[in-house]
Design a protein around this motif. Sequence first.
Motif, short mmCIF file in Angstrom:
data_model
loop_
_atom_site.label_atom_id
_atom_site.label_comp_id
_atom_site.label_asym_id
_atom_site.label_seq_id
_atom_site.Cartn_x
_atom_site.Cartn_y
_atom_site.Cartn_z
N LYS A 40 37.07 -11.64 25.86
CA LYS A 40 37.83 -10.57 26.50
C LYS A 40 38.88 -10.04 25.53
O LYS A 40 39.54 -10.80 24.84
CB LYS A 40 38.51 -11.10 27.77
CG LYS A 40 39.24 -10.01 28.53
CD LYS A 40 39.66 -10.48 29.90
CE LYS A 40 40.68 -9.56 30.55
NZ LYS A 40 40.46 -8.14 30.43
N GLY A 41 38.97 -8.70 25.47
CA GLY A 41 40.03 -8.09 24.67
C GLY A 41 39.75 -8.02 23.18
O GLY A 41 40.65 -7.78 22.40
N GLU A 42 38.50 -8.22 22.77
CA GLU A 42 38.22 -8.10 21.34
C GLU A 42 37.33 -6.89 21.07
O GLU A 42 36.73 -6.33 21.98
CB GLU A 42 37.56 -9.37 20.80
CG GLU A 42 36.10 -9.55 21.19
CD GLU A 42 35.45 -10.74 20.49
OE1 GLU A 42 35.94 -11.16 19.43
OE2 GLU A 42 34.43 -11.23 21.00
N ILE A 43 37.30 -6.48 19.80
CA ILE A 43 36.34 -5.47 19.39
C ILE A 43 35.21 -6.21 18.68
O ILE A 43 35.41 -6.83 17.63
CB ILE A 43 36.98 -4.42 18.47
CG1 ILE A 43 38.08 -3.67 19.22
CG2 ILE A 43 35.91 -3.43 17.99
CD1 ILE A 43 38.73 -2.56 18.43
N TYR A 44 34.06 -6.18 19.31
CA TYR A 44 32.92 -6.95 18.82
C TYR A 44 31.91 -5.97 18.26
O TYR A 44 31.46 -5.06 18.96
CB TYR A 44 32.32 -7.72 20.00
CG TYR A 44 31.31 -8.77 19.63
CD1 TYR A 44 31.71 -10.10 19.43
CD2 TYR A 44 29.97 -8.46 19.51
CE1 TYR A 44 30.78 -11.08 19.10
CE2 TYR A 44 29.04 -9.44 19.19
CZ TYR A 44 29.46 -10.74 18.99
OH TYR A 44 28.54 -11.71 18.68
N ALA A 45 31.57 -6.10 16.99
CA ALA A 45 30.66 -5.14 16.38
C ALA A 45 29.25 -5.69 16.31
O ALA A 45 29.05 -6.89 16.11
CB ALA A 45 31.14 -4.79 14.98
N LEU A 46 28.30 -4.80 16.53
CA LEU A 46 26.89 -5.14 16.30
C LEU A 46 26.45 -4.35 15.08
O LEU A 46 26.40 -3.13 15.11
CB LEU A 46 26.03 -4.75 17.49
CG LEU A 46 26.10 -5.61 18.73
CD1 LEU A 46 25.22 -5.02 19.81
CD2 LEU A 46 25.65 -7.02 18.43
N LEU A 47 26.14 -5.07 14.01
CA LEU A 47 25.79 -4.41 12.76
C LEU A 47 24.30 -4.61 12.49
O LEU A 47 23.77 -5.71 12.69
CB LEU A 47 26.63 -4.99 11.62
CG LEU A 47 26.40 -4.47 10.22
CD1 LEU A 47 26.80 -3.01 10.12
CD2 LEU A 47 27.19 -5.29 9.20
N GLY A 48 23.65 -3.58 12.04
CA GLY A 48 22.23 -3.72 11.70
C GLY A 48 21.66 -2.40 11.27
O GLY A 48 22.23 -1.35 11.54
N GLU A 49 20.51 -2.45 10.60
CA GLU A 49 19.86 -1.22 10.15
C GLU A 49 19.25 -0.51 11.36
O GLU A 49 19.22 -1.04 12.46
CB GLU A 49 18.74 -1.55 9.17
CG GLU A 49 19.25 -2.18 7.89
CD GLU A 49 18.15 -2.22 6.86
OE1 GLU A 49 18.12 -1.32 6.03
OE2 GLU A 49 17.32 -3.14 6.89
#
Lengths: 514, 398
Positions: free
Chosen positions: A34-43
């Motif tokens: 909760k309260g985080e910026i979670y990135a999904l990285l991929g091509e």
Amino acid sequence: MGANNEEYIVEMRHITKRFPGIIANDDVTIQVKKGEIYALLGENGAGKSTLMSMLYGLYEPDHGEIYVRGEKVEFKSPAEAAAKNIGMVHQHFKLVDNYTVGENIVLGIEPMKKALGIFPYVDMKEANEKIRTLSKEYGLEVNPTDLISDINVSIRQRVEIMKMLYREAEILIFDEPTAILTPQEVEYLLKIMLELRKGGKTIILITHKIEEIKKVADRCAILRRGRLIDILDVPTTSTQEMANLMVGRNVELSAVKSEPHFGGVVLSVKDLSVRNEEKVQVVKGISFDVRAGEIFAIAGVSGNGQVELADAITGLEKIESGSVTLLGKEITNESIRTRTESGISYIPEDRQKFGIFMDFSLRDNMAIRRYYKEPFSKKGIFNFAESEAYANNVIDNYDVRSGQGAKTIMRSMSGGNQQKAIVGREIEEHTPLIIFVQPTRGLDMGAIENVHKQILQERDRGAAIVLISLELEEVMNLADTIGVIYNGQLLKIADAGTLTSQDVGRYMMGVTEA
Amino acid sequence: MSKEKKMNEKGFKAWLARFLTNEKWSKLTVPVFCIVLMLIFSSILLLILGKNPFTAFYSFLAGNGFAPKASYGAGSGMLSDFFQFLNIMAPMLLAALAFIFAYRCGLFNIGIAGQMLLSGFVASITVGYMKNLSGVIAKPLVILIGILVGGALGAFVGFLKYRFNIHEVVSTIMINYIISYLTGFYINSKFVDPISRASKVVSAQSRLTYTKVLIGGFYCNVPLGIVLAIVMAFVVHFIFEKTVFGFELRAVGSNRNAARYSGINVGRQIVFSMMLSGVLAGLAGVTYYLGFTNQILPKTLAGMGYDAIATALLGNSNPLGAILSSMLITLFQNGSNYMSSVLGVAKEIASVITGILLLFSACGGYFRYVSAASLDRLADYKHTQEKQEKEAKGGADK
């Protein structure tokens, strides 16, 4: 995995999702605090959007479980996800053009009142007030009474974000939000994200741009071809490391360029003016020459006439005045086919609208530059074996990934692969002049690297190249000569070596004196 | 997993899914599946009405000469019924092809009925009313007039769209009215048959159907149009699948901007496509008004001009598919008289059955999608089971 951990607001466990001929997600597990910026990285095609579409209720996973706030959920529709305070900003906006910003935001949950106690109506006043308050709270500038058709993409995106906030979404999913934005707009958006995090929202950011992740994200999951590769702590990981993990090999972050060898003038544009459909003059007396072996890059903020300029050279847009000369032959009033035949290749900005036929196969799409000529057809009758062989050639050389090879219907391919196919098709013509408009938009790092290499190869072969890009970095990396377009005019033309990116940035804003 | 669904790869569901998604045959299996559904649902409808569905379907077949009737009038038999069926199917197929030709280029030709009427009218008042013209000259002349009139009318609609950006749906609907009333006026004032109140009948030499031909002891109306129609279906198929011209038409239909980008002259292709659609409609017109019938009811557009749209869509807007779909639609429309008289139900019930068929065929794409999805789930299920088995084995080894 043990009992539900209170710490995580979203958990997706062992998610598997298949589409015909492809596994989009293969046993992917992510946990978002909760309260985080979670990135999904991929091509492109790594399965990021698919994964999030399942969290948003657009698809159901074939396998695996989703937990929201520790509670198991099975979303059958986005409405069910919205009920759990999950919202998504899509790559393609879903807004009604002839409604106001406010009306779009409240659409579906309109505050109803009754006039004289019986006649129901939508209380826009109250809604607009609420929007203004939210707008102040998060620094998200929107004017609720503007019409959607009157505002630009960046503000439309804000409207989409506001739509989620209005619905009291706690978990916000952004799908490639910066793909369509100018550098300044990207900065603004990233600032808003940080603002939202401060307000206690949880953000999941889908992207393939590592710099953005570096700027805002706390943690980052890397997907490759449907599999989870790694989960990283962003502040302690280097950009290069992330790039390598994403692509699966070492990536060169900037292209290596050899010395230019200029030849004679290939394209000569003189006093070119163009009026668009609304009769507004969008290109105003532009003149420039491009020599063989030269990359002439046109930098500028989106919407300053660069697309119309390219369209005018290729014949898609009517020329109001001025002339276009190719290899000494004037083509100002020639048909599109005559122009391409005399040596122009064109990678258009809007690939799905202009570059390809979505319902045709890859084979047919690869043949559209040549289908009417031998050996692709004889006396008006096709020889499909030829076009299939040709398509396979492009598929191999340009790493176009598709479910069923040349037979694949274009629509079923990811945007990045569509773009690779178009770039491949146009470069394969090896024409004297190639016009690239935003050639790497929506591509991932591996593919960008490839396209840049190919552009340089064509230049070294002796092609004249016009590169129109909104990415300043791309312009600075590739250009031999830079022209900066502002409000339909070329404010500055100079050797790339004599300009810094700050100079170019200034001209892009319309500042002429040094 | 809390809700483990039982999956059986040999069960009926899996078999059906495979049947519908088979790459080579799905173009055929899906319509067949739709037809089966139609049979089931219309049976239920007939049972509710207290009628035997088998008798109903049998009478549809018998009405078209595919099965023997209980009794026949003098000089007629199964063969006569079958030829009558072909007589109606011919213009229906041509009209469906006309729709397909424009549709593939992204145009909606609503004007088929009007194009049919005008070409039929012009052919009637010229060749049809000419005395002492031998059939060898008259028949090709009628076909030629059908081609010219239909083509000119279609090209006009295409030109209006190309030059003035007038939408073809609007212009064709208006033109339909104009033609209907204009020809009606001329028929009533000049060519009317005072007894039938329709136009005077055309000469037997000019008619594209040979009437009362004695075949196997039965009098049959043998249509030339059916040969023409089936040949045209293959020609249209060839044009779209194998020629550069057809590719460009499809390109325009698929994405007008990309077609322009590829250097295709979009305006010219729109005019061509409408013109050729009109040619096919013109052929439908002459086979209808100088074949199936031999006179024209004033101020009446043939319903076939509109039914053709549904027929074309049932056939996947594919010219060869249109052969089958026009057979099927004609079977129900032509057989409705006999069916209603045998069963003692209203003739409209036949229309309801045709409607059910069209409804299900519109769902064809959905059936294909659902079965593909269920096959995927099955493959995935197998995949994970194997994985689990392997893991279980690995665990045992340790």
